[in-house]
Design an enzyme around this catalytic site. Structure first.
Site, PDB file in Angstrom:
ATOM      1  N   HIS A  93       0.857  -1.197   0.000  1.00 33.16           N
ATOM      2  CA  HIS A  93       0.000   0.000   0.000  1.00 33.16           C
ATOM      3  C   HIS A  93       0.889   1.241   0.000  1.00 33.16           C
ATOM      4  CE1 HIS A  93       1.075  -0.586   4.216  1.00 33.16           C
ATOM      5  NE2 HIS A  93       0.861   0.708   4.391  1.00 33.16           N
ATOM      6  N   HIS A  95       0.813   5.740   1.209  1.00 29.99           N
ATOM      7  CA  HIS A  95       0.136   6.850   1.893  1.00 29.99           C
ATOM      8  C   HIS A  95       0.384   8.115   1.077  1.00 29.99           C
ATOM      9  CE1 HIS A  95       0.037   3.940   5.059  1.00 29.99           C
ATOM     10  NE2 HIS A  95       1.350   3.948   5.193  1.00 29.99           N
ATOM     11  N   GLU A 100       6.193   7.875   6.412  1.00 28.03           N
ATOM     12  CA  GLU A 100       6.358   6.776   7.373  1.00 28.03           C
ATOM     13  C   GLU A 100       7.833   6.385   7.482  1.00 28.03           C
ATOM     14  OE1 GLU A 100       3.725   3.493   6.663  1.00 28.03           O
ATOM     15  OE2 GLU A 100       4.188   2.575   8.591  1.00 28.03           O
ATOM     16  N   HIS A 138       4.813   0.219  -0.236  1.00 23.97           N
ATOM     17  CA  HIS A 138       5.674  -0.491   0.716  1.00 23.97           C
ATOM     18  C   HIS A 138       4.945  -1.646   1.377  1.00 23.97           C
ATOM     19  CE1 HIS A 138       3.553   2.638   2.995  1.00 23.97           C
ATOM     20  NE2 HIS A 138       3.723   1.915   4.079  1.00 23.97           N
TER      21      HIS A 138
END
Ligand SMILES: *[C@@H]1O[C@H](CO)[C@@H](O)[C@H](O)[C@H]1NC(C)=O
Ligand SMILES: *[C@@H]1O[C@H](CO)[C@@H](O)[C@H](O)[C@H]1NC(C)=O
Ligand SMILES: *[C@@H]1O[C@H](CO)[C@@H](O)[C@H](O)[C@H]1NC(C)=O
Ligand SMILES: *[C@@H]1O[C@H](CO)[C@@H](O)[C@H](O)[C@H]1NC(C)=O
Ligand SMILES: *[C@@H]1O[C@H](CO)[C@@H](O)[C@H](O)[C@H]1NC(C)=O
Ligand SMILES: *[C@@H]1O[C@H](CO)[C@@H](O)[C@H](O)[C@H]1NC(C)=O
Ligand SMILES: *[C@@H]1O[C@H](CO)[C@@H](O)[C@H](O)[C@H]1NC(C)=O
Ligand SMILES: *[C@@H]1O[C@H](CO)[C@@H](O)[C@H](O)[C@H]1NC(C)=O
Length: 378
Positions: A93, A95, A100, A138
């Site tokens: 997925h 973001h 992150e 990732h």
């Protein structure tokens, strides 16, 4: 030392509840600095490793030493404890609005990033780090019997995803990092993960992570430099990158009275975060006997997690010093004075700072480039 802090807290309550109450009234004792649940508003606090209630997703237990509410939505600090798994720990997925950061505290895990046609896989061992900027696909896989990932996600509040996905609230009277059980790894089924866009999770289900790691723990078609050469930080805020423990940039400084050496190893500076946050490690020698630790105060919030040795902290407004062990976290709000120092011969913290007026920025102003992970021997 932890035992003595806990013991003195218990004794203080059982021996004289009235006296404890008076001490707190009089001046915020360190008993009230140490909390058993992450506060839901911004205040100074300390949480001890594994003592927080967490949530269970398959075999993984997620705890949140810093949350959106506890940091004014500056950043979230996540601790994930889990056993090895034959499956990915999460479906691939990305973001769009959260940056992150993955740090390895215990055990080994594989981490993959993919962006602009370039895919990198690394086996992370303790002390290794991986950066996952916006729009980077990732995923990860836990590889050892006890793995602990430390995640920093900026801005704060990303923990809502894990509350949403949780299969169970987890607490343990023995502070077991994760429970025994035959849980299957929740990659998150494709249908669930597709519903998560409101929480800034965009499934990338066509991504297939390259599993063929070389002897150095590298897969994919990136630079391939890992535990075998210098790992540089990305030159911008968009490019994913990895830093193996001790192979990144290093700077040396000392406290103003020369009572202790600090080696700063940044992962994220203003360059990689657009000035939103900083992250890295500070390795410190033991504070000389009789020397004072320096006192700091910043316009952004600071969190320190001990990752080696024993670290003493003092937080403004609270009487006394607290000794932190591995996995313990202190959160210091903007404008609050604090000191920290090595109590063991070799100690290390992971720092996270909000904005640009941060601990690392202050220390780097007086630091010099240093080509060793160890401070001078004399
Ligand atoms: C205790 O600390 C909090 C937060 O730092 C502060 O707002 C409060 O005034 C302090 N209380 C006392 C009695 O010092
Ligand atoms: C991330 O991707 C979205 C959708 O393609 C795009 O709107 C956004 O500008 C991208 N963000 C960054 C930082 O590149
Ligand atoms: C990297 O490998 C992927 C397949 O794993 C391929 O699609 C991509 O074109 C490669 N990129 C480069 C820069 O070689
Ligand atoms: C965990 O506890 C919270 C608060 O009591 C509750 O709202 C939530 O549903 C619980 N989650 C699970 C998975 O049981
Ligand atoms: C545990 O899981 C494995 C594989 O998923 C299964 O073969 C085994 O029967 C399970 N054991 C128990 C006690 O449920
Ligand atoms: C600390 O060490 C530096 C470099 O050796 C020296 O110049 C400085 O005077 C020392 N400071 C104190 C307070 O001893
Ligand atoms: C920094 O924060 C700003 C404002 O929230 C955001 O637009 C930007 O994408 C962030 N950049 C990074 C690299 O996190
Ligand atoms: C805390 O440690 C400092 C050394 O940095 C020392 O000067 C101070 O006396 C200690 N305070 C307490 C309450 O033990």
């Amino acid at each position: 030392m932890r035992t003595s802090v806990l013991l003195s807290a218990i004794l203080a309550v059982t021996a004289s509840e009235a006296a404890t109450f008076t001490a707190r009234e009089a001046g915020n004792s360190t008993n009230s600095l140490i909390v058993s649940e992450t506060p839901d508003y911004v205040r100074p606090y300390i949480v001890r490793a594994y003592t927080l209630p967490g949530v269970r997703l398959g075999p993984q237990v997620y705890r949140f030493p810093v949350t959106g509410p506890s940091s004014g939505y500056a950043f979230t600090l996540i601790s994930t404890a889990a056993p090895a798994s034959t499956e990915l720990g999460v479906l691939p997925h990305l973001h769009q609005t959260h940056y992150e950061n993955f740090y390895c505290l215990r055990g080994r895990y594989a981490l993959w990033t993919s962006k602009d046609g370039k895919t990198d896989g690394r086996i992370l061992t303790p002390g290794d780090y991986g950066a996952v900027p916006h729009n980077t696909t990732h995923t990860f896989q836990m590889l050892d019997p006890f793995v602990e990932q430390v995640g920093v996600i900026q801005p704060g509040g990303f923990e809502d995803l894990f509350y949403f996905l949780a299969q169970e609230n987890y607490t343990s009277s023995t502070y077991a990092p994760y429970p025994q059980g035959n849980y299957t790894t929740p990659g998150g089924d494709a249908e669930t993960i597709s519903k998560l866009q409101a929480l800034d999770v965009y499934a990338e289900l066509t991504f297939s992570p390259p599993m063929a790691f070389d002897a150095n723990g590298v897969s994919g078609n990136g630079t391939g430099v890992w535990h075998n050469g210098e790992n540089s930080l990305a030159a911008d805020s968009a490019t994913p990158f990895f830093v193996a423990k001790g192979y990144g940039p290093k700077c040396l400084t000392s406290t103003t009275n020369n009572g202790s050496y600090f080696i700063i190893e940044p992962f994220i500076t203003s360059v990689q975060s657009d000035g939103n946050f900083t992250e890295g490690t500070i390795t410190m020698s033991q504070l000389s006997s009789g020397a004072q630790a320096d006192t700091y105060s910043f316009t952004g919030h600071t969190a320190l997690e001990v990752v080696d040795g024993l670290v003493g902290v003092s937080v403004g407004g609270y009487d006394g010093n607290v000794t932190l062990a591995i996995g313990d976290v202190v959160f210091v709000p903007a404008g609050t004075k604090f000191s920290f120092w090595g109590e063991a011969a070799y100690s290390k913290v992971l720092y996270v700072g909000q904005g640009t007026d941060t601990l690392d920025a202050a220390l780097l102003r007086s630091a010099t480039v240093w080509d060793s992970v160890i401070w001078p021997a004399s």
